[in-house]
Design a protein around this motif. Structure first.
Motif, PDB file in Angstrom:
ATOM      1  N   TYR A 277       0.818  -1.173   0.187  1.00 40.61           N
ATOM      2  CA  TYR A 277      -0.007   0.138  -0.058  1.00 40.61           C
ATOM      3  C   TYR A 277       0.928   1.279  -0.092  1.00 40.61           C
ATOM      4  CZ  TYR A 277       1.390   0.045   4.815  1.00 40.61           C
ATOM      5  OH  TYR A 277       2.136  -0.083   5.962  1.00 40.61           O
ATOM      6  N   THR A 278       0.199   2.298  -0.407  1.00 35.70           N
ATOM      7  CA  THR A 278       1.181   3.821  -0.098  1.00 35.70           C
ATOM      8  C   THR A 278       0.452   4.403   1.305  1.00 35.70           C
ATOM      9  OG1 THR A 278      -0.474   4.588  -1.936  1.00 35.70           O
ATOM     10  CG2 THR A 278       1.891   3.720  -2.489  1.00 35.70           C
ATOM     11  N   TYR A 279       1.161   5.605   1.474  1.00 37.41           N
ATOM     12  CA  TYR A 279       0.642   6.334   2.469  1.00 37.41           C
ATOM     13  C   TYR A 279      -0.335   7.528   2.203  1.00 37.41           C
ATOM     14  CZ  TYR A 279       2.470   4.109   6.588  1.00 37.41           C
ATOM     15  OH  TYR A 279       2.517   3.060   7.440  1.00 37.41           O
ATOM     16  N   PHE A 280      -1.253   7.863   2.636  1.00 37.74           N
ATOM     17  CA  PHE A 280      -2.224   8.990   2.505  1.00 37.74           C
ATOM     18  C   PHE A 280      -2.600   9.165   0.938  1.00 37.74           C
ATOM     19  CE2 PHE A 280       0.981  10.446   5.676  1.00 37.74           C
ATOM     20  CZ  PHE A 280       0.153   9.761   7.154  1.00 37.74           C
ATOM     21  N   GLU A 281      -3.104   7.983   0.548  1.00 40.34           N
ATOM     22  CA  GLU A 281      -3.567   8.110  -0.923  1.00 40.34           C
ATOM     23  C   GLU A 281      -4.568   9.089  -1.300  1.00 40.34           C
ATOM     24  OE1 GLU A 281      -1.665   5.627  -3.842  1.00 40.34           O
ATOM     25  OE2 GLU A 281      -3.456   7.005  -3.782  1.00 40.34           O
ATOM     26  N   ASP A 282      -5.422   9.491   0.049  1.00 38.89           N
ATOM     27  CA  ASP A 282      -6.408  10.185   0.088  1.00 38.89           C
ATOM     28  C   ASP A 282      -6.040  11.682  -0.036  1.00 38.89           C
ATOM     29  OD1 ASP A 282      -6.892  11.121   3.452  1.00 38.89           O
ATOM     30  OD2 ASP A 282      -5.732   9.268   2.603  1.00 38.89           O
ATOM     31  N   GLY A 284      -4.022  12.809  -2.663  1.00 35.51           N
ATOM     32  CA  GLY A 284      -3.992  12.967  -3.959  1.00 35.51           C
ATOM     33  C   GLY A 284      -2.546  12.919  -4.309  1.00 35.51           C
ATOM     34  N   THR A 285      -1.693  12.707  -3.652  1.00 37.60           N
ATOM     35  CA  THR A 285      -0.233  13.176  -4.195  1.00 37.60           C
ATOM     36  C   THR A 285       0.284  11.880  -5.008  1.00 37.60           C
ATOM     37  OG1 THR A 285       0.213  12.274  -1.920  1.00 37.60           O
ATOM     38  CG2 THR A 285       0.309  14.546  -2.133  1.00 37.60           C
ATOM     39  N   LYS A 286      -0.408  10.837  -4.995  1.00 40.42           N
ATOM     40  CA  LYS A 286      -0.122   9.618  -5.563  1.00 40.42           C
ATOM     41  C   LYS A 286       1.466   9.166  -5.396  1.00 40.42           C
ATOM     42  CE  LYS A 286      -3.055  10.648  -9.477  1.00 40.42           C
ATOM     43  NZ  LYS A 286      -3.040  11.596 -10.819  1.00 40.42           N
ATOM     44  N   PRO A 287       1.606   8.871  -4.256  1.00 43.42           N
ATOM     45  CA  PRO A 287       3.108   8.607  -3.816  1.00 43.42           C
ATOM     46  C   PRO A 287       3.568   7.246  -4.731  1.00 43.42           C
ATOM     47  CG  PRO A 287       1.929   7.954  -2.067  1.00 43.42           C
ATOM     48  CD  PRO A 287       0.813   8.951  -3.166  1.00 43.42           C
ATOM     49  N   GLN A 288       4.660   7.187  -4.941  1.00 38.36           N
ATOM     50  CA  GLN A 288       5.441   6.105  -5.670  1.00 38.36           C
ATOM     51  C   GLN A 288       6.297   5.288  -4.740  1.00 38.36           C
ATOM     52  OE1 GLN A 288       4.498   5.652  -9.046  1.00 38.36           O
ATOM     53  NE2 GLN A 288       2.894   6.865  -8.166  1.00 38.36           N
ATOM     54  N   VAL A 289       6.065   5.080  -3.636  1.00 36.39           N
ATOM     55  CA  VAL A 289       6.896   4.360  -2.622  1.00 36.39           C
ATOM     56  C   VAL A 289       5.898   3.523  -1.927  1.00 36.39           C
ATOM     57  CG1 VAL A 289       8.077   4.249  -0.689  1.00 36.39           C
ATOM     58  CG2 VAL A 289       8.809   5.913  -2.064  1.00 36.39           C
TER      59      VAL A 289
END
Lengths: 316, 305, 460
Positions: A277-282, A284-289
């Protein structure tokens, strides 16, 4: 992690003393050196005196010398801003394996000449809720696909390039610190004072993919070790971890390689099979880690001081 | 006289050097006592080639990082040297106990199948018997592709030059088939199980994975051998059996986070539009003010004439 | 324009000459007190320059700003100065468009304050930059998508517009000064002559002046609203508790009018006293300005309630931590002091007529202005200590922000800078518009050089 390299001069018929002075002073970024082959014709008879890295004086036939070209600043800037097009770098961090060894932080601090508390990757002690399980979480920059930091930079000093890495150009940055305010993941640091080694390295050509030496009054952040990626090596932190926490790879190729064991697996399978999973998807930053949850830990969680002595620094 | 003294000094230094060398190799970790019942357990797995290969795989995955490739304790974290006489003097059962329990930084691998632990122990013992590079034999490996009747096959052939100078096949050699990624150290295995060459020195595997290649779907397939008695060797060949890389990550779409070349149209229009409107108005006012001056000059001229 | 304002404070209908002399007299005074004041301000500015030099050499670390308090006093100063500068638009534009003619004598004070404030806003931002030597990058490499670029554009535009809006109504007055102040030093006379643009009050000139003023008065409105809205967006576009609010724009603008009105009241008192302008800046003016102040404070209070009640009701994780710190924790004393002494108490007090007299309203306005600055500190700083990820592995002093002497000295220097600009302007130009004042008193006379005998009718 500072590479000292022997740098032969271009004109091999110069005075030896001049050569040795030049050679002694050069500290060339190991990753930024391209080897271009333009051999001198053999059999010219004249030998060239050179000083090796170990301090020996040798005489070498000109035909044996491979010219090493030192990059110009504009070249480094251009290729640094363009990126390794055709790749989409991604990172998977296995929280079940992190034991707070902090070798990653040490490697980062060493590679980028940072102060101990400025490591671009920060190992945090997390506990998501009162009854939840505590765990160690290394947090680098997430190199988001909708980065709030690059949106707000007024001078395009921080930018996202074609392979997904968000870099910072310390020759352009005006130090307004808007990107620090904008980043929700606390991924950025600022050089509030003159960094170490500035004087010794003032002639070093600036490579935006390595950012050494640091510059006073500018931002510093995780670069996904872009200089290492360019030569097919894994990032500094990924390679330094002894516990197999980091997987690094290319989403377009769908492969990730473990920094410790060098095992290579398919990225999509790793995420799917381990509930990545990624962090704080909400946001809207679309993290790639991506993170793999701390289930089936390989060792128990042992809390440590959140503000250890080694990160302490006097105020002002 | 002088020569005698020189010899004595050299001998003393030599002894000191040897002693320090011994010390360096000695375990400087705290003693780790093992209960007698655990130490008495016998290793049920014979140290066959298969066992050693399996042990090596696990060792590379779990142990190499700290104990080093050679097991000498010189990995990323200072750890025990597994090749010293003191270490090897333990029973297999004792080593098994330590691997199972773990201690401090050393994890306990209780979750792994027992047989794997015995394989690792066999392999670790073999580490102290590792021969010098010069003692290892040379083998060459070559790679062939076969794409017939909708079935893709990889064939590797391992050969060596024997004492008589003839090229002969090497049987029973474990061959790894992988695809090279961008990272030098990153090779993605393409077939899961272990594969060994037959008596002709050949091994064939079926390739049916969907792997992503480069823009044209080319894959760099790597076949490599790893054996205790041979030097490592590998061969890389390109084949178009991959799915073409979509290369669809970077787009030319406009976005707020990109640079000025990609400004969203709504922003471009509203910003430049309002900027122009405001500044044209200011210029208009400036012209009006200039007219005031001109009018003033005209008036003064009128008055003075 | 509209019907003249009758005033009952003058014993008899004043003549134009009386009005003129009253308003010009202060310009003759170059008293020792005046000189001392200017020198005092310059000393503070020099101290600020030294402190800034120290900052340039050592780095921004001479402040107490660190990675989790990357924006501190300087940014609070910037927001404060931008807020105060909006008063120019309020009085010169909004009130005029609403035909609130009582405010006409105050419009020049407002514009002078606006000019001083916006200049110091620009200075504060440059002071805050880590690499001021690269300021040109904003122009050369500016990204249109960045709110800082928008702010750069509107601040500079507003500076130009403020100068124009100060200058335009000043032209007829400069003409009067040009003709009257023949005993002033040569540089001053040259200044008046050049700036008066050959003004002689002809019909055509009045027509041009009125048109340009109306255009500017209308133009300044969207620019003024933009400047503070864009400044608020510097905070609101970040996903942080306490900042990521949809009402930040109106919130800031309401706060700006509060701060600006308080600043004008203070200036009114000072100039009225020093220049003996009781006939022109009357008790009625104080009454009306204070009512305006109360109105803007009520509006600001309304926004405050919204800003705190909404997150306070849901109590999301970080909102809750942030609010707890403000209401009950570390920042509580400062927070309640600011809200009560800077907002609530002034509202209550100013509801009473006696409190709207000059001296009480001066004291109250000082508190309001101080509260306004403090409020901006409370907006800028506490939020940064509540990021999504916990703050760990940094020196312990990263967890707090206590401004250093350098920051205070430099802030004081910007205050001194603003006051110096206003002082110098007041030294050279009349603080109450002469022609407008006479016109509002129904004195229908064109103001021209005495050397001519032609008298034209004034446009009514």
């Amino acid at each position: 992690m500072k590479d000292q390299q022997h740098n032969p001069t271009n004109d091999s018929r110069r005075n030896f003393l001049k050569q040795s002075a030049l050679l002694g002073a050069g500290v060339v970024a190991g990753a930024g050196v391209l080897a271009s082959c333009s051999n001198q014709p053999a059999g010219s008879g004249e030998k060239i005196k050179l000083l090796t890295a170990t301090g020996e004086l040798v005489e070498v036939d000109p035909s044996q010398i491979k010219r090493v070209r030192k990059e110009k600043l504009t070249e480094l800037q251009e290729r640094g801003r363009e990126g390794l097009t055709g790749h989409h770098w991604t990172w998977v961090i296995d929280l079940a394996k992190c034991k707070n060894a902090r070798k990653c932080m040490d490697a980062c601090v060493g590679a980028h000449e940072l102060k101990p508390y400025q490591s671009h990757i920060n190992v945090l002690q997390m506990q998501d809720s009162k009854s939840g399980a505590p765990y160690y979480m290394p947090t680098p920059c997430f190199h988001c696909d909708n980065p709030p930091c690059t949106k707000v930079c007024p001078v395009n000093a921080t930018f996202k390039r074609s392979d997904g890495i968000v870099l910072i150009d310390n020759l352009r940055c005006i130090g307004c610190r808007f990107c620090i305010a904008a980043c929700p993941y606390s991924a950025r640091r600022f050089q509030w004072f003159e960094p170490d080694y500035t004087e010794e390295q003032k002639n070093r050509v600036y490579d935006v993919e390595l950012n050494v030496p640091q510059k006073k009054g500018t931002i510093t952040k995780c670069l996904m070790s872009a200089d290492r990626l360019r030569i097919g090596k894994l990032p500094y932190c990924v390679s330094a971890c002894p516990n197999g926490v980091y997987w690094f790879g290319d989403k377009l190729e769908d492969t990730v390689t473990n920094g410790t064991t060098h095992e290579t697996v398919k990225f999509s399978e790793l995420i799917r099979d381990n509930a990545g999973y990624t962090y704080f998807e909400d946001l809207g930053t679309k993290p790639q880690v991506y993170y793999l949850p701390p289930k089936n830990r390989t060792s128990p969680y042992v809390p440590v001081d959140k503000f250890q002595e080694k990160y302490e620094e006097k105020r002002g | 006289m002088k020569m005698k003294r020189n010899i004595l000094v050299t001998a003393a230094l030599g002894v000191a050097f040897l002693y320090s060398g011994l010390l360096a190799n000695a375990q400087d970790f705290a003693p780790w006592p093992v209960p007698d019942e655990a130490a008495a357990v016998e290793n049920p797995v014979a140290p066959t080639k298969e066992s050693l290969q399996a042990g090596k795989s696990l060792f590379d995955l779990q142990c190499k990082a700290c104990h080093g490739e050679s097991g000498k304790g010189d990995g990323l974290i200072k750890s025990a040297n597994l090749t010293t006489p003191e270490f090897l003097a333990q029973t297999d059962g004792a080593i098994h106990y330590k691997i199972y329990q773990g201690r401090g930084v050393m994890p306990g691998f209780s979750t792994l199948p027992d047989e794997q632990l015995w394989d690792v122990i066999n392999y670790v013992r073999s580490l102290s018997m590792v021969r010098d590079s010069a003692d290892l034999k040379d083998a060459t490996i070559s790679l062939y592709f076969n794409d017939a009747e909708g079935q893709r096959e990889l064939t590797a052939k391992v050969e060596e030059t024997n004492a008589e100078g003839e090229v002969v096949p090497v049987a029973g050699m474990k061959v790894n088939f992988a695809v090279q990624t961008h990272f030098v150290l990153g090779q993605l295995p393409v077939v899961p199980a272990d594969h060994y060459t037959n008596e002709n020195g050949m091994v064939t595997v079926v390739f049916n994975d969907t792997l992503i290649g480069d823009g044209e779907g080319m894959l760099q397939v790597v076949a490599s051998i790893q054996d205790m008695e041979y030097k490592p060797a590998q061969v890389t060949e390109a084949v178009g059996w991959g799915v073409p890389n979509p290369q669809d990550y970077w787009t030319e779409r406009r976005a707020l986070w990109k640079n000025n070349d990609y400004v969203p149209i709504w922003l471009l229009i509203s910003f430049t539009g309002s900027a122009l409107a405001i500044w044209l108005t200011i210029v208009y006012v400036a012209l009006l003010v200039r007219k005031i001056k001109l009018e003033g000059d005209r008036y003064e001229n009128d008055v003075n004439t | 324009m509209s019907t003249p304002v009758t005033t009952s404070t003058l014993p008899q209908a004043p003549t134009f000459e009386q009005v003129r002399e009253d308003l010009i007299r202060p310009l003759h005074k170059n008293t020792f007190a005046n000189k001392l004041w200017i020198r005092f301000l310059i000393v503070i500015i020099i101290l600020g320059a030294i402190a800034y030099g120290h900052q340039l050499i050592k780095g921004l670390g001479v402040t107490d700003m660190r990675d989790y308090s990357a924006w501190g006093v300087y940014i609070a100063n910037f927001v404060f100065w931008v807020a105060v500068s909006l008063i120019g638009s309020l009085i010169s534009s909004i009130l005029k468009l609403l035909h609130q003619n009582w405010s006409n004598p105050l419009s020049r004070i407002a514009e002078m304050i606006a000019l001083g404030a916006i200049t110091m806003a620009a200075a504060s931002i440059v002071i805050d930059m880590g690499r001021p030597d690269r300021l040109q990058n904003v122009v050369l490499h500016g990204r249109l998508q960045s709110p800082i670029l928008w702010d750069f554009f509107v601040v500079n535009t507003y500076l130009v517009i403020s100068i124009i809006l100060l200058y335009l109504p000043l032209i007829p007055d400069i003409a009067i000064l040009r003709d009257r102040m023949t005993d002033s030093p040569p540089w001053q006379r040259k200044l008046y002559k050049a700036l008066s643009l050959g003004w002689h009050g002809t019909q055509e000139q009045w027509r041009l002046l009125r048109r340009s003023m109306i255009v500017m008065i209308i133009l300044i409105l969207p620019v003024a609203f933009s400047i503070h809205t864009v400044t608020s967006w510097l905070f609101a576009v970040n996903s942080r508790t306490g900042w990521h609010s949809t009402i930040f724009g109106p919130y800031f603008i309401a706060g700006a009018f509060v701060a600006g009105s308080a600043a004008v009241i203070i200036a009114m008192y000072v100039f009225r006293k020093r220049h003996k302008l009781q006939q022109y800046i009357t008790d009625r003016h104080f009454n009306m300005m204070n009512k305006l102040l109360v109105l803007t404070m009520l509006l600001y209070l309304y926004f405050n309630i919204n800003e705190y009640l909404v997150p306070g009701y849901t109590w999301q994780r970080l909102d809750g931590e942030h609010l707890r710190e403000l209401f009950l924790g570390h920042q509580a004393p400062l927070f309640w002091l600011t809200q009560i002494l800077g907002l609530v108490a002034p509202i209550v007090l100013l509801l009473f007529r006696r409190m709207r007299k000059p001296l009480p309203s001066l004291i109250i306005s000082i508190f309001v202005l101080l509260g306004a600055w403090m409020k901006r500190m409370l907006i800028v700083i506490p939020t940064q200590f509540h990021p999504e990820f916990p703050i760990q592995n940094v020196p312990k002093h990263f967890l707090e922000y206590i401004p250093t002497y350098t920051e205070y000295v430099i802030s004081a220097a910007t205050l001194a800078g603003a006051m110096l600009i206003i002082t110098l302007l007041v030294r050279v130009f009349p603080v109450v518009p002469i022609w407008e004042e006479a016109h509002d008193r129904g004195i229908n006379k064109i103001f021209k050089a005495e050397k001519t005998s032609n008298i034209h009718e004034n446009e009514a």
